[in-house]
Write a protein that holds these residues in place. Structure first.
Motif, PDB file in Angstrom:
ATOM      1  N   GLY A  24       1.758  85.177  51.375  1.00 14.43           N
ATOM      2  CA  GLY A  24       2.318  86.492  51.043  1.00 14.43           C
ATOM      3  C   GLY A  24       3.614  86.401  50.267  1.00 14.43           C
ATOM      4  O   GLY A  24       4.045  85.323  49.854  1.00 14.43           O
ATOM      5  N   ALA A  38       7.775  83.947  48.112  1.00 17.45           N
ATOM      6  CA  ALA A  38       6.327  83.832  47.924  1.00 17.45           C
ATOM      7  C   ALA A  38       5.840  82.502  48.499  1.00 17.45           C
ATOM      8  O   ALA A  38       6.427  81.452  48.257  1.00 17.45           O
ATOM      9  CB  ALA A  38       5.979  83.927  46.447  1.00 17.45           C
ATOM     10  N   TYR A  48      -0.879  88.945  50.707  1.00 10.97           N
ATOM     11  CA  TYR A  48      -1.363  89.382  49.389  1.00 10.97           C
ATOM     12  C   TYR A  48      -2.433  90.458  49.492  1.00 10.97           C
ATOM     13  O   TYR A  48      -2.611  91.258  48.582  1.00 10.97           O
ATOM     14  CB  TYR A  48      -1.901  88.184  48.603  1.00 10.97           C
ATOM     15  CG  TYR A  48      -0.797  87.214  48.228  1.00 10.97           C
ATOM     16  CD1 TYR A  48       0.161  87.585  47.287  1.00 10.97           C
ATOM     17  CD2 TYR A  48      -0.705  85.949  48.816  1.00 10.97           C
ATOM     18  CE1 TYR A  48       1.196  86.717  46.946  1.00 10.97           C
ATOM     19  CE2 TYR A  48       0.314  85.077  48.481  1.00 10.97           C
ATOM     20  CZ  TYR A  48       1.264  85.461  47.546  1.00 10.97           C
ATOM     21  OH  TYR A  48       2.278  84.611  47.209  1.00 10.97           O
ATOM     22  N   THR A  88      -4.705  96.295  46.609  1.00  8.85           N
ATOM     23  CA  THR A  88      -3.976  95.254  47.333  1.00  8.85           C
ATOM     24  C   THR A  88      -2.763  94.838  46.504  1.00  8.85           C
ATOM     25  O   THR A  88      -2.726  95.070  45.290  1.00  8.85           O
ATOM     26  CB  THR A  88      -4.853  94.009  47.548  1.00  8.85           C
ATOM     27  OG1 THR A  88      -5.226  93.512  46.266  1.00  8.85           O
ATOM     28  CG2 THR A  88      -6.092  94.336  48.372  1.00  8.85           C
ATOM     29  N   PHE A 127       0.998  83.761  40.820  1.00  3.45           N
ATOM     30  CA  PHE A 127       0.474  84.363  42.046  1.00  3.45           C
ATOM     31  C   PHE A 127      -0.994  84.017  42.282  1.00  3.45           C
ATOM     32  O   PHE A 127      -1.437  83.925  43.422  1.00  3.45           O
ATOM     33  CB  PHE A 127       0.718  85.879  42.055  1.00  3.45           C
ATOM     34  CG  PHE A 127       2.148  86.206  42.379  1.00  3.45           C
ATOM     35  CD1 PHE A 127       2.626  86.031  43.681  1.00  3.45           C
ATOM     36  CD2 PHE A 127       3.039  86.617  41.402  1.00  3.45           C
ATOM     37  CE1 PHE A 127       3.956  86.280  43.988  1.00  3.45           C
ATOM     38  CE2 PHE A 127       4.367  86.871  41.707  1.00  3.45           C
ATOM     39  CZ  PHE A 127       4.832  86.706  43.002  1.00  3.45           C
ATOM     40  N   TYR A 128      -1.715  83.773  41.219  1.00  7.95           N
ATOM     41  CA  TYR A 128      -3.098  83.329  41.388  1.00  7.95           C
ATOM     42  C   TYR A 128      -3.117  81.953  42.054  1.00  7.95           C
ATOM     43  O   TYR A 128      -3.848  81.702  43.008  1.00  7.95           O
ATOM     44  CB  TYR A 128      -3.809  83.302  40.031  1.00  7.95           C
ATOM     45  CG  TYR A 128      -5.176  82.691  40.096  1.00  7.95           C
ATOM     46  CD1 TYR A 128      -6.156  83.232  40.950  1.00  7.95           C
ATOM     47  CD2 TYR A 128      -5.504  81.578  39.334  1.00  7.95           C
ATOM     48  CE1 TYR A 128      -7.421  82.663  41.031  1.00  7.95           C
ATOM     49  CE2 TYR A 128      -6.756  81.006  39.410  1.00  7.95           C
ATOM     50  CZ  TYR A 128      -7.712  81.549  40.259  1.00  7.95           C
ATOM     51  OH  TYR A 128      -8.953  80.977  40.339  1.00  7.95           O
ATOM     52  N   SER A 130      -1.842  82.209  45.763  1.00 10.25           N
ATOM     53  CA  SER A 130      -2.700  82.933  46.700  1.00 10.25           C
ATOM     54  C   SER A 130      -4.142  82.469  46.672  1.00 10.25           C
ATOM     55  O   SER A 130      -4.864  82.612  47.659  1.00 10.25           O
ATOM     56  CB  SER A 130      -2.675  84.429  46.359  1.00 10.25           C
ATOM     57  OG  SER A 130      -3.366  84.660  45.137  1.00 10.25           O
ATOM     58  N   ILE A 171      -1.882  91.850  45.596  1.00 13.39           N
ATOM     59  CA  ILE A 171      -2.206  90.871  44.553  1.00 13.39           C
ATOM     60  C   ILE A 171      -2.917  91.536  43.376  1.00 13.39           C
ATOM     61  O   ILE A 171      -2.619  91.259  42.212  1.00 13.39           O
ATOM     62  CB  ILE A 171      -3.033  89.675  45.117  1.00 13.39           C
ATOM     63  CG1 ILE A 171      -3.159  88.559  44.088  1.00 13.39           C
ATOM     64  CG2 ILE A 171      -4.420  90.097  45.586  1.00 13.39           C
ATOM     65  CD1 ILE A 171      -1.922  87.758  43.895  1.00 13.39           C
TER      66      ILE A 171
END
Ligand code: BDP
Length: 697
Positions: free
Chosen positions: A569, A565, A613, A622, A682-683, A686, A624
C-alpha cells in the motif's frame, strides 16, 4: 516586446460605435491633488484611455508647487472641467466637486477604498487618500478594458485585507531562489542594481491589482543581504522605496536573525541580550531615517538551517517581540514566518511528522506576540504542493495576527514550463471552513481579521517574476500574479472571473481567445495534479530543484516528506488513533473527517491514510487504478492543451504565441515522463495490472 505590458496592455476598444461615443466621455482628466500618487493615477488613465480610444484626453491638474516649472499656473480644475465630458480623479479633501458628487457615503471607503460614479458626463473617482484614487483609476481602466459599459457607473470598493504583500526571493548575486523567469530585476553581481523604469513597471502591475507591500530580498538572507539594514545599502534601498511609495506599496526587508553577529560584530544574537536589542534599535533608526514609511522585517528563523532564537534557548515570541520593539515606535511590522520544522531528522515517531511542526511550535505561543507582529503561515502544512490540506494553524490562534502565505512562483507546480493556474487552489484554501468560531470561520475571514477581531492580517505570496521580457517566463503564468493581487483585494471573486478579466485585459476583446484561454487556465491545475503525485501524498519530485518526477527522490531522506509506498500500500497515516496525530490538529468536524477513512476526501486520502492498493475510493475506483487512470488521462490532456493553444495562432501576438507553444510542447512531453515513471513504479511495487491493459513496464 509583447507580453511586457501584461494586463496593462490597453488594447483598443473594439466596438467602434461604442468607442466613438465613449471617447466624448473622456475629453479630459482633472484633479486638484498635487500628490505623486494621484499624478501616477492620472498618467495611467491618460495612457490607458489614449490607447483604448486612440484619443489622448487633456489633462488639468494643479502644478506640484504653487507655480509650475515655467512659472505658469494650470487652470483651476473646477473651471477646466466645465467643457465636454471627462474624468475627475483624486481625494475628497482636494476636490470640492468630488465632495459634491459623492456626498456623505464616502466614509465607508476607509484608507484604501474608492468610489466611482458617473454624473452629467463626468466620471468621478473619489477616495480619502491618493492611493485610493490610484486604485480607483486602475479599476476604471479594468472596467473599460474588459468591455464594461462606462455610462452610469456606481462603484464602491475597499480591500478585504489590510496587508497584501509580495515576497521577492531575490538574491544579491542576481539569482532568484525558485525563480523561473530569468534573473532578478533588483540585483546583479553582488550589488543592488536596477533599472528604475522596470521597477516602476513592476510597481504599476502590482498596484493595479491592489498589492500594498513588498519585501525585496530572499527570506534566506545571507552575508551581503544581512547588511541591507545598514548604511552600506540603505541609500539604494531608499531609491527603491521611493519608486514603490508612489504606487502605495511599502517596502520591507528580509533580515538575518544572526545579523548582530555577522554584521554588528557582537558575540551573540540572543534576543534578550541588551546589546543585541540596542543594535536592532539602532538599525531601525537608520532605516527610518532613510525610508520614513518602511514596512518592517520579514523573518525566516530557525528554519532550514537559518539562525533564530532557538540557538539561545529562546522562543519565537521572544525573537519576534525583540524586533517588534525596535520597530514599534516607527510604525513598522515584524512578519514572522511559521515555516519552522526540523529538516535534519528522519521519521522516528509520530512527533516527527513534518506536517505537525508549525502548529506544534506556534499554537502554544498564542497571545504572546506584540501587536505589530504578524505570523505568516504557509497555506498548507508541508510546502506548496499541488494538493495539501489547509494548515490547521490558520484560525487556531485567537490572539495572534495572521497572514496566509501562497507561492505564486511554481516551484512544485511546473516551474512556469507547465501551465498551472493556481487561483482555484488559493480559492479552496480561502473558502476552507476552519470552525475556529462556529461554522462561519473560513480562512478568508481568519486572515482578514474578522473571525478573531484582529486589527492586522492579510495575504503574502512568493512572486513569480524575473527579468524575462514577459516577466513570468510562461506568458500565461502572468495570470497567477494578477489573480493573487485580485484575491488579496477581494477573496470573493471567482477563479473564473479573475481568469476572464486577466485574459481580456491581456489579449484584448476577442471572444475566441478569451474562451480558449480561460478554459485552459481553469483546467490546468486539475491536469497538473492528475499526472503528478497522486491523492494528496505530494513530493515525488527530483530533490533540490524540484522539477520532474522522482518517486523516491525524498523517500529515504531527512527532509520529512514520505509516501511510505511498499508492496501492499501507500500513504501516510496521520490519524490520531494509529498515526502521527496530525489529523487531531484540526478544529470541529474537520478532525473527525480527516481521521475517518470513510469520510476523508479522496483527493487527500494518501495525505492522511496509509491504504492498500485495492482500497476503494469514493469514486468507486481502487487506489491503484485511480493512479493509472489519472496519469494516462493527465498526459493525454496536456496534448490537448497544446492543440487548444495552437487554435489561437494569429489571434495573439506572435512572440507570446511562440513562447507559450514551446512550453506546451515541453509540458506534453514531460507529462508522459511523469505518467510513465509513476505508473511503472506503482505497477512494480504492487504487481497489480492495469484493468485497461495499457502499456506499463
Ligand atoms: C521551500 C523552498 C525553499 C524556501 C523555503 C521557504 O524549496 O527554497 O527557502 O520553501 O519557504 O519551498 O523558506
Amino acid at each position: 516586446q509583447a507580453g511586457y505590458r501584461a494586463w496593462l496592455a490597453y488594447h483598443p476598444r473594439v466596438d467602434s460605435a461604442t468607442s466613438k461615443e465613449d471617447s466624448l466621455r473622456y475629453g479630459w482628466i482633472a484633479s486638484g491633488d498635487r500628490d505623486d500618487t494621484v499624478r501616477a493615477a492620472i498618467s495611467e488613465l491618460a495612457e490607458g484611455i489614449g490607447a483604448m480610444y486612440s484619443e489622448l484626453p487633456e489633462i488639468h491638474v494643479f502644478p506640484t508647487d504653487a507655480a509650475g516649472e515655467n512659472g505658469a499656473r494650470d487652470p483651476e480644475p473646477d473651471t477646466a472641467i466645465g467643457v465636454g465630458t471627462g474624468i475627475l480623479v483624486g481625494t475628497f479633501a482636494a476636490n470640492e466637486r468630488l465632495r459634491d458628487i459623492f456626498g456623505v457615503e464616502v466614509a465607508e471607503l476607509g484608507r484604501e477604498g474608492f468610489a466611482i460614479r458617473t454624473r452629467e458626463g463626468a466620471t468621478a473617482i473619489g477616495a480619502h487618500t491618493p492611493v485610493g484614487a490610484l486604485y480607483g483609476a486602475f479599476h476604471l481602466l479594468r472596467l473599460l478594458a474588459t468591455g464594461a459599459d462606462p455610462s452610469g457607473l456606481e462603484v464602491i470598493e475597499r480591500p478585504a485585507n489590510k496587508l497584501r504583500m509580495m515576497n521577492q526571493w531575490d538574491n544579491i548575486d542576481g539569482s532568484i531562489e525558485r525563480g523561473y523567469a530569468g534573473p532578478s530585476i533588483f540585483y546583479k553581481n553582488d550589488a543592488i542594481d536596477f533599472d528604475p523604469a522596470r521597477i516602476r513597471d513592476y510597481a504599476r502591475l502590482l498596484a493595479s491589482t491592489g498589492i500594498n507591500a513588498i519585501s525585496i530580498n530572499n527570506v534566506n538572507a545571507h552575508r551581503l543581504e544581512s547588511r541591507f539594514v545598514t548604511e552600506d545599502y540603505l541609500p539604494r534601498i531608499a531609491e527603491l522605496a521611493d519608486i514603490f511609495r508612489v504606487y502605495g506599496i511599502r517596502l520591507l526587508l528580509s533580515i538575518n536573525f544572526a545579523a548582530p553577529i555577522e554584521v554588528g560584530g557582537l558575540p551573540t544574537a540572543d534576543p534578550l541580550d541588551a546589546d543585541v536589542k540596542r543594535w536592532w534599535r539602532d538599525r531601525a533608526a537608520d532605516i527610518y531615517a532613510a525610508i520614513p514609511d518602511f514596512g518592517g522585517f520579514l523573518v525566516k528563523a530557525d528554519s532550514e538551517n537559518r539562525p533564530g532564537p532557538f540557538t539561545y534557548g529562546r522562543g519565537h515570541a521572544e525573537g519576534a517581540n525583540m524586533l517588534a520593539e525596535a520597530l514599534e515606535e516607527h510604525g513598522g511590522l515584524v512578519v514572522w514566518r511559521c515555516f519552522v520544522y526540523n529538516c535534519k531528522q528522519d521519521w522516528r515517531d509520530r512527533k516527527t511528522d513534518r506536517a505537525r511542526a508549525a502548529y506544534d511550535h506556534f499554537l502554544p505561543l498564542d497571545g504572546a506576540f506584540h501587536d505589530n507582529v504578524v505570523l505568516q503561515i504557509k497555506n498548507g502544512p508541508m510546502d506548496f504542493q499541488v494538493r495539501e490540506p489547509v494548515s490547521p494553524l490558520l484560525g487556531a490562534m485567537e490572539r495572534t495576527n495572521q497572514v496566509v502565505e501562497f507561492q505564486i512562483t511554481q516551484e512544485y507546480t511546473g516551474q512556469q514550463r507547465h501551465l498551472c493556474y493556481l487561483v482555484p487552489q488559493w480559492k479552496a484554501v480561502l473558502d476552507f471552513e476552519t470552525y475556529a468560531k462556529g461554522n462561519a470561520s473560513p480562512v478568508k475571514r481568519v486572515v482578514d481579521g474578522s473571525v478573531h477581531d484582529r486589527a492586522l492580517g492579510g495575504f503574502a505570496a512568493v512572486s513569480n517574476i524575473g527579468a524575462d521580457a514577459n516577466w513570468t517566463g510562461h506568458p500565461l503564468a502572468q495570470a497567477n500574479l494578477y489573480g493573487y493581487g485580485r484575491l488579496a483585494w477581494n477573496p470573493e471573486l471567482s477563479a473564473e472571473a479573475i481568469a476572464e478579466e486577466w485574459a481580456l485585459q491581456t489579449f484584448g476583446a476577442s471572444r475566441q481567445v478569451t474562451d480558449a484561454v480561460v478554459g485552459m487556465l481553469m483546467d490546468s491545475l486539475d491536469i497538473y495534479e492528475s499526472y503528478t503525485a497522486p491523492l494528496g501524498v505530494g513530493w515525488m519530485v527530483n530533490p533540490n530543484h524540484h522539477y520532474g518526477p522522482n518517486v523516491d527522490g525524498y523517500e529515504y531522506d531527512k527532509w520529512g516528506t514520505y509516501h511510505f509506498a511498499d508492496r501492499d500500500g501507500v500513504g501516510v497515516d496521520r490519524t490520531v488513533l494509529t498515526g502521527t496525530g496530525y489529523a487531531g490538529q484540526y478544529m470541529g468536524p474537520n478532525a473527525g473527517m480527516y481521521e475517518s477513512l470513510a469520510e476523508c476526501p479522496d483527493e487527500l486520502l494518501l495525505f492522511f491514510h496509509h491504504v492498500p492498493y485495492g482500497h476503494r475510493l469514493k469514486s468507486g475506483r481502487t487506489v491503484i487504478q485511480h493512479i493509472y487512470d489519472t496519469h494516462f488521462d493527465g498526459a493525454r490532456r496536456t496534448e490537448e492543451l497544446t492543440r487548444r493553444w495552437a487554435s489561437l495562432e494569429g489571434l495573439v501576438a506572435a512572440d507570446v504565441y511562440d513562447a507559450a507553444l514551446a512550453r506546451f510542447h515541453e509540458q506534453a512531453e514531460h507529462a508522459k515522463e511523469w505518467r510513465d515513471r509513476i505508473n511503472t513504479y506503482f505497477y512494480r511495487k504492487s504487481g497489480v495490472p492495469d484493468e485497461q491493459k495499457r502499456a506499463i513496464y
